[in-house]
Scaffold this active site. Structure first.
Site, PDB file in Angstrom:
ATOM      1  N   ARG A  57      -0.658   6.821   5.314  1.00  0.00           N
ATOM      2  CA  ARG A  57       0.676   6.325   4.968  1.00  0.00           C
ATOM      3  C   ARG A  57       1.146   5.228   5.916  1.00  0.00           C
ATOM      4  O   ARG A  57       2.337   5.084   6.173  1.00  0.00           O
ATOM      5  CB  ARG A  57       1.715   7.460   4.949  1.00  0.00           C
ATOM      6  CG  ARG A  57       1.451   8.535   3.919  1.00  0.00           C
ATOM      7  CD  ARG A  57       2.670   9.444   3.780  1.00  0.00           C
ATOM      8  NE  ARG A  57       2.331  10.628   2.987  1.00  0.00           N
ATOM      9  CZ  ARG A  57       2.621  11.881   3.330  1.00  0.00           C
ATOM     10  NH1 ARG A  57       3.257  12.120   4.460  1.00  0.00           N
ATOM     11  NH2 ARG A  57       2.282  12.891   2.562  1.00  0.00           N
ATOM     12  N   ARG A  62      11.668  -1.556  -0.970  1.00  0.00           N
ATOM     13  CA  ARG A  62      12.015  -0.381  -1.781  1.00  0.00           C
ATOM     14  C   ARG A  62      13.501  -0.362  -2.147  1.00  0.00           C
ATOM     15  O   ARG A  62      13.887   0.264  -3.140  1.00  0.00           O
ATOM     16  CB  ARG A  62      11.632   0.897  -1.035  1.00  0.00           C
ATOM     17  CG  ARG A  62      10.177   1.235  -1.133  1.00  0.00           C
ATOM     18  CD  ARG A  62       9.800   1.792  -2.527  1.00  0.00           C
ATOM     19  NE  ARG A  62      10.256   3.184  -2.648  1.00  0.00           N
ATOM     20  CZ  ARG A  62      11.193   3.590  -3.476  1.00  0.00           C
ATOM     21  NH1 ARG A  62      11.809   2.729  -4.267  1.00  0.00           N
ATOM     22  NH2 ARG A  62      11.533   4.871  -3.539  1.00  0.00           N
ATOM     23  N   TYR A  95      -0.085  19.474  -8.812  1.00  0.00           N
ATOM     24  CA  TYR A  95       1.074  18.660  -9.157  1.00  0.00           C
ATOM     25  C   TYR A  95       1.345  18.678 -10.660  1.00  0.00           C
ATOM     26  O   TYR A  95       2.504  18.787 -11.095  1.00  0.00           O
ATOM     27  CB  TYR A  95       0.860  17.214  -8.706  1.00  0.00           C
ATOM     28  CG  TYR A  95       1.255  16.926  -7.284  1.00  0.00           C
ATOM     29  CD1 TYR A  95       2.596  16.875  -6.915  1.00  0.00           C
ATOM     30  CD2 TYR A  95       0.300  16.670  -6.302  1.00  0.00           C
ATOM     31  CE1 TYR A  95       2.977  16.586  -5.608  1.00  0.00           C
ATOM     32  CE2 TYR A  95       0.668  16.385  -4.993  1.00  0.00           C
ATOM     33  CZ  TYR A  95       2.003  16.351  -4.652  1.00  0.00           C
ATOM     34  OH  TYR A  95       2.380  16.063  -3.366  1.00  0.00           O
ATOM     35  N   ARG A 108       7.537   4.246   4.660  1.00  0.00           N
ATOM     36  CA  ARG A 108       8.986   4.208   4.897  1.00  0.00           C
ATOM     37  C   ARG A 108       9.403   4.090   6.350  1.00  0.00           C
ATOM     38  O   ARG A 108      10.573   3.835   6.640  1.00  0.00           O
ATOM     39  CB  ARG A 108       9.628   5.471   4.303  1.00  0.00           C
ATOM     40  CG  ARG A 108       9.623   5.490   2.789  1.00  0.00           C
ATOM     41  CD  ARG A 108      10.208   6.787   2.278  1.00  0.00           C
ATOM     42  NE  ARG A 108       9.318   7.914   2.565  1.00  0.00           N
ATOM     43  CZ  ARG A 108       9.668   9.193   2.403  1.00  0.00           C
ATOM     44  NH1 ARG A 108      10.890   9.488   1.982  1.00  0.00           N
ATOM     45  NH2 ARG A 108       8.810  10.158   2.655  1.00  0.00           N
ATOM     46  N   ASP A 114      -0.544   5.519  -5.039  1.00  0.00           N
ATOM     47  CA  ASP A 114      -0.176   6.928  -4.949  1.00  0.00           C
ATOM     48  C   ASP A 114      -1.234   7.752  -5.666  1.00  0.00           C
ATOM     49  O   ASP A 114      -1.806   7.289  -6.661  1.00  0.00           O
ATOM     50  CB  ASP A 114       1.199   7.171  -5.593  1.00  0.00           C
ATOM     51  CG  ASP A 114       1.759   8.533  -5.241  1.00  0.00           C
ATOM     52  OD1 ASP A 114       1.511   9.494  -6.000  1.00  0.00           O
ATOM     53  OD2 ASP A 114       2.422   8.664  -4.202  1.00  0.00           O
TER      54      ASP A 114
END
Length: 371
Positions: free
Chosen positions: A36, A49, A165, A40, A87
């Site tokens: 990652r 974003r 998921y 963020r 992703d």
């Protein structure tokens, strides 16, 4: 997107440290990247974003390329690999399911799979070039924009993690719905896992054709299964992916690329994975002692990891101590041999980018042969 691998021309690679480490070689220092790393914690990522939906960034090659390059620019000379911004849940999307990124909640499936009858909602055949070509276009563009500075990693989720998921409808604390499937519908579960594995393998091959130089399979929920259940419902499908990718690359005349398996939490299985999974590199989370794992796996695989991501909140002294300890444990006879330095899971959003820079600098210092 070009499907002709030989037609693609990229700038010559200037830094092959991670490729050599992935082959188990002794290197002058450990290559380093973090899971990652395009994310963020970076203000430049948050700026994009603020104006763009998460999956819009994934589906727009120019934006995915820009986000992938952000940490490479910020930490130039300190990072030894880039990983394409995407992703793991683009595969369920390609299979026909809707996935939304809900603020404050994360990835959400409005209509998860409830029973095997819901298989009818899935695409019978997935053309990855059509459904996931945007990822491959982003890879090709990024390879060119990297100008050979570092290699580019492609990736996918492992079938069991994606299965969880698709059935839970998002992240889960207890995995009750997905495990109910395993135990109530074992044959149907295997059929879905196999179908997912074939899509994953095709997707990884397409990423290599587009320019990816390493591949990682994220089995983020591996530790949620008992060893016996993992051997039934996850390991065979990770093995299928590795076999199919290698076979397809051979058939296409494309040189093999290193394959990384990250079975987070399945720490009982290092020896078994090293011997049977078919991957070149085994990712370790932070609850492992690297020297003990190396003793178990020998030189069958390279290792990747494994500092606790939360150490990055502990200040520079804590980071330096943790990196120094990690380097001593991973080194063989005082040298980095078959070791890719990384965190034990993905970097979290609140990390100060300057503290990550210090982590990289400490890896350069303490992983070197002479230290």
């Amino acid at each position: 997107m070009s499907s002709d691998y030989k037609a693609l021309e990229f700038p010559p690679l200037k830094n092959d440290l991670i490729l050599r480490a992935a082959r188990g070689e002794s290197t002058e220092r450990a290559p380093v990247w973090v899971m990652r790393q395009a994310g963020r914690y970076l203000p430049e990522f948050r700026a994009i974003r603020a104006e763009q939906d998460f999956f819009k960034v994934c589906r727009t090659p120019s934006l995915a390329c820009e986000v992938t390059l952000q940490p490479i620019r910020r930490y130039t000379g300190l990072i030894d690999a880039s990983i394409i911004f995407s992703d793991i849940l683009v595969v369920p999307q390609a299979m026909g399911l809707v996935v939304e990124m809900v603020p404050g909640k994360g990835p959400t499936f409005p209509e998860p799979l409830k029973t095997p009858e819901d298989f009818s909602r899935l695409n019978e055949h997935v053309d990855v070039d059509k459904e996931l070509g945007y990822v491959c276009d982003a890879i090709t563009l990024t390879r060119k924009e990297l100008k050979g500075e570092v290699p580019l990693i492609g990736f996918c989720g492992a079938p069991w993690t994606l299965f969880a998921y698709m059935i839970e409808g998002g992240g889960s604390k207890f995995f009750t719905a997905s495990k109910t499937w395993l135990f109530k519908y074992p044959e149907e579960s295997k059929a879905l896992l196999e179908r997912t594995a074939h899509v994953c393998a095709d997707f990884l091959v397409a990423q290599v054709k587009a320019g990816a130089q390493l591949l990682q399979v994220f089995d983020s929920w591996a530790g949620e299964l008992s060893p016996s259940d993992y051997r039934i419902f996850s390991l065979p499908y990770c093995q299928l992916i590795a076999r199919k990718v290698r076979s397809a690359l051979d058939e296409l005349g494309i040189p093999q690329v290193p394959l990384i398996l990250f079975p987070k939490g399945a720490n009982w299985g290092h020896k078994e994975f090293a011997e049977t999974a078919g991957y070149d590199v085994l990712g370790l989370d932070w609850v492992n002692e690297p020297a003990a794992v190396r003793q178990v796996v020998g030189n069958k695989v390279a290792l990747q990891g494994n500092m606790d991501p939360n150490v990055l909140y502990g200040g520079r002294d804590a980071i330096e101590r943790a990196v120094e300890k990690m380097a001593k444990e991973f080194k063989t006879d005082g040298k980095p041999v078959g070791w890719i330095a990384n965190l034990g899971h993905g970097i979290t959003p609140g990390v100060d980018p300057d503290d990550l820079k210090w982590f990289f600098e400490c890896v350069h210092k303490y992983s070197a042969k002479s230290n």
